[in-house]
Each structure stands twice: as C-alpha cells, then as structure tokens.
Write a protein that holds these residues in place. Structure first.
Motif, PDB file in Angstrom:
ATOM      1  N   SER A  40      71.844  20.039  15.573  1.00 33.57           N
ATOM      2  CA  SER A  40      72.517  18.920  16.223  1.00 33.57           C
ATOM      3  C   SER A  40      73.987  18.901  15.837  1.00 33.57           C
ATOM      4  O   SER A  40      74.382  19.478  14.828  1.00 33.57           O
ATOM      5  CB  SER A  40      71.868  17.594  15.818  1.00 33.57           C
ATOM      6  OG  SER A  40      72.105  17.325  14.447  1.00 33.57           O
ATOM      7  N   THR A 115      67.580   5.545  15.593  1.00 33.33           N
ATOM      8  CA  THR A 115      68.916   5.699  16.170  1.00 33.33           C
ATOM      9  C   THR A 115      69.371   7.146  16.303  1.00 33.33           C
ATOM     10  O   THR A 115      70.243   7.433  17.111  1.00 33.33           O
ATOM     11  CB  THR A 115      69.966   4.931  15.345  1.00 33.33           C
ATOM     12  OG1 THR A 115      69.978   5.435  14.011  1.00 33.33           O
ATOM     13  CG2 THR A 115      69.672   3.439  15.338  1.00 33.33           C
ATOM     14  N   ASN A 116      68.805   8.054  15.508  1.00 36.12           N
ATOM     15  CA  ASN A 116      69.271   9.444  15.521  1.00 36.12           C
ATOM     16  C   ASN A 116      68.177  10.397  16.002  1.00 36.12           C
ATOM     17  O   ASN A 116      67.104  10.480  15.410  1.00 36.12           O
ATOM     18  CB  ASN A 116      69.749   9.870  14.129  1.00 36.12           C
ATOM     19  CG  ASN A 116      71.067   9.229  13.775  1.00 36.12           C
ATOM     20  OD1 ASN A 116      71.949   9.092  14.618  1.00 36.12           O
ATOM     21  ND2 ASN A 116      71.222   8.819  12.537  1.00 36.12           N
ATOM     22  N   ALA A 117      68.499  11.133  17.057  1.00 37.75           N
ATOM     23  CA  ALA A 117      67.551  12.095  17.627  1.00 37.75           C
ATOM     24  C   ALA A 117      67.117  13.130  16.601  1.00 37.75           C
ATOM     25  O   ALA A 117      65.958  13.554  16.592  1.00 37.75           O
ATOM     26  CB  ALA A 117      68.187  12.790  18.835  1.00 37.75           C
ATOM     27  N   TYR A 146      63.713   7.436  23.972  1.00 37.95           N
ATOM     28  CA  TYR A 146      65.052   7.699  23.454  1.00 37.95           C
ATOM     29  C   TYR A 146      65.973   8.128  24.598  1.00 37.95           C
ATOM     30  O   TYR A 146      65.595   8.979  25.408  1.00 37.95           O
ATOM     31  CB  TYR A 146      64.991   8.794  22.383  1.00 37.95           C
ATOM     32  CG  TYR A 146      66.251   8.913  21.570  1.00 37.95           C
ATOM     33  CD1 TYR A 146      66.461   8.108  20.461  1.00 37.95           C
ATOM     34  CD2 TYR A 146      67.253   9.818  21.920  1.00 37.95           C
ATOM     35  CE1 TYR A 146      67.622   8.207  19.714  1.00 37.95           C
ATOM     36  CE2 TYR A 146      68.415   9.925  21.177  1.00 37.95           C
ATOM     37  CZ  TYR A 146      68.592   9.107  20.077  1.00 37.95           C
ATOM     38  OH  TYR A 146      69.743   9.204  19.346  1.00 37.95           O
ATOM     39  N   PRO A 147      67.180   7.572  24.699  1.00 38.67           N
ATOM     40  CA  PRO A 147      68.096   7.963  25.786  1.00 38.67           C
ATOM     41  C   PRO A 147      68.391   9.463  25.757  1.00 38.67           C
ATOM     42  O   PRO A 147      68.862   9.984  24.741  1.00 38.67           O
ATOM     43  CB  PRO A 147      69.373   7.157  25.483  1.00 38.67           C
ATOM     44  CG  PRO A 147      68.929   6.036  24.597  1.00 38.67           C
ATOM     45  CD  PRO A 147      67.754   6.561  23.819  1.00 38.67           C
ATOM     46  N   ASN A 149      70.623  11.533  26.842  1.00 39.08           N
ATOM     47  CA  ASN A 149      71.956  12.091  26.639  1.00 39.08           C
ATOM     48  C   ASN A 149      72.699  11.466  25.467  1.00 39.08           C
ATOM     49  O   ASN A 149      73.903  11.676  25.312  1.00 39.08           O
ATOM     50  CB  ASN A 149      72.786  11.946  27.922  1.00 39.08           C
ATOM     51  CG  ASN A 149      72.169  12.742  29.054  1.00 39.08           C
ATOM     52  OD1 ASN A 149      71.698  13.853  28.851  1.00 39.08           O
ATOM     53  ND2 ASN A 149      72.145  12.158  30.232  1.00 39.08           N
ATOM     54  N   LYS A 150      71.997  10.711  24.631  1.00 40.53           N
ATOM     55  CA  LYS A 150      72.664  10.017  23.527  1.00 40.53           C
ATOM     56  C   LYS A 150      73.186  10.997  22.467  1.00 40.53           C
ATOM     57  O   LYS A 150      74.296  10.843  21.984  1.00 40.53           O
ATOM     58  CB  LYS A 150      71.707   9.011  22.886  1.00 40.53           C
ATOM     59  CG  LYS A 150      72.357   8.184  21.805  1.00 40.53           C
ATOM     60  CD  LYS A 150      71.420   7.137  21.256  1.00 40.53           C
ATOM     61  CE  LYS A 150      72.076   6.391  20.106  1.00 40.53           C
ATOM     62  NZ  LYS A 150      71.168   5.453  19.497  1.00 40.53           N
ATOM     63  N   GLN A 151      72.373  11.988  22.088  1.00 43.48           N
ATOM     64  CA  GLN A 151      72.772  12.996  21.103  1.00 43.48           C
ATOM     65  C   GLN A 151      72.256  14.356  21.554  1.00 43.48           C
ATOM     66  O   GLN A 151      71.122  14.463  22.008  1.00 43.48           O
ATOM     67  CB  GLN A 151      72.191  12.687  19.717  1.00 43.48           C
ATOM     68  CG  GLN A 151      72.769  11.467  19.067  1.00 43.48           C
ATOM     69  CD  GLN A 151      72.068  11.143  17.746  1.00 43.48           C
ATOM     70  OE1 GLN A 151      71.031  11.698  17.408  1.00 43.48           O
ATOM     71  NE2 GLN A 151      72.662  10.236  17.002  1.00 43.48           N
ATOM     72  N   LYS A 152      73.099  15.383  21.371  1.00 44.76           N
ATOM     73  CA  LYS A 152      72.674  16.746  21.692  1.00 44.76           C
ATOM     74  C   LYS A 152      71.829  17.268  20.547  1.00 44.76           C
ATOM     75  O   LYS A 152      72.185  17.132  19.380  1.00 44.76           O
ATOM     76  CB  LYS A 152      73.881  17.644  21.912  1.00 44.76           C
ATOM     77  CG  LYS A 152      74.675  17.291  23.148  1.00 44.76           C
ATOM     78  CD  LYS A 152      75.837  18.232  23.333  1.00 44.76           C
ATOM     79  CE  LYS A 152      76.619  17.841  24.568  1.00 44.76           C
ATOM     80  NZ  LYS A 152      77.806  18.676  24.743  1.00 44.76           N
TER      81      LYS A 152
END
Length: 163
Positions: A40, A115-117, A146-147, A149-152
């Motif tokens: 990530s 909150t964190n992918a 989980y959204p 596109n929030k985190q790659k």
C-alpha cells in the motif's frame, strides 16, 4: 487463552524486515496464522510504499505484556523507541485485537481496523466471520463495505515469509 491479532507493516527494507518480524513473532509467541502480504501507499505522509499483513496467535500473556513484547521486537529490528507517528518504518507491530477486549485507553479494538484498507483487508482474509467487538459486524462484511477507491492496496504475488 486470548486470541490475538497483530498488524504488521514495513516501508524500509520491507521484504527482510517483514520476514524477520514474522520470525521474531513466532519466537516470542509461538505458532502464527498469517494473512497474505499487501502493498500500500504510505498514509499520512509522503514516503515509500508499505508491505502489510496481519498475524493471529493465541497467548496467555496479559494485554500489556503483549504490547511490551511487540515494542521490543520493533526496537530489535531498528525502530527508534520514540519514533514519530507518520514516518517510514523498519517494522510496525500494532495490537489490533485481544480477544473481544474493549479498552479505549489501549486503543482496543484498534481504531484503524475500520479506517485503513491495509489493516481491514488482511484481517478480513484471516478472520472473515469474526465480529468487530464494538460494531458487531464481521470483518468480511466491513471489508465489503469499504470504499473501493479510498486507499490503493494490492496483494503481493508471492509470499515473503514461510508459514
């Protein structure tokens, strides 16, 4: 015996520090179950990409001793004792869950789970049906919500540790 989940991350010499971290966790705590390793982007600062995974084990040690042992392993692998929060890491070991303990003063369950992918996806892979102690929703369900596109985040093709 407590069921424990640890978030593992590294952005400095990632392959070797993750490998060494897993070996030391086994040495300190015994057999581990490990998620896949995910890569990530850094969150909260500009820096190199991280490798992340989640480890599960059982222990009779009290929660504060688990935290103390995790800090010892981090320092053993070169992390400064007073490391700043948003910075590159040789090794980051975060206690995510200690059974179903809810202890805000210890950040249990760890807030970044949802909150964190790079925490939620490996946790959902390792313990899909386990319920979050506060939300009472499975990690598989939390990950599905989980959204996108929030985190790659992407899975590393080959494992960097041996089970």
């Amino acid at each position: 015996m407590a069921r424990i989940f640890i978030g593992i991350g590294s952005s400095i010499n990632r392959h070797e520090n993750i490998r060494q971290g897993v070996l030391l966790l086994k040495e300190y705590f015994g057999p581990l179950y490990l998620s896949s390793v995910f890569e990530s982007e850094a969150v909260g600062f500009d820096g190199g990409n991280f490798y992340n995974l989640v480890a599960e084990f059982n222990s009779e040690l009290p929660v504060k001793q688990i935290i103390s042992e995790l800090k010892k392993i981090e320092v053993q692998l070169g992390r400064p004792k007073k490391a700043i929060k948003y910075a590159p890491r040789t090794l980051d070991l975060d206690l995510l869950l200690y059974d179903l303990t809810i202890a805000p003063e210890l950040d249990l369950p760890r807030a970044e789970i949802i909150t964190n992918a790079f925490v939620l996806q490996p946790l959902a892979e390792l313990a899909p049906t386990l319920l979050h102690p506060i939300l009472a929703v499975s990690y598989k369900e939390l990950w599905s919500q989980y959204p996108p596109n929030k985190q790659k985040l992407w899975k590393i093709a080959s494992p960097i540790y041996k089970q």
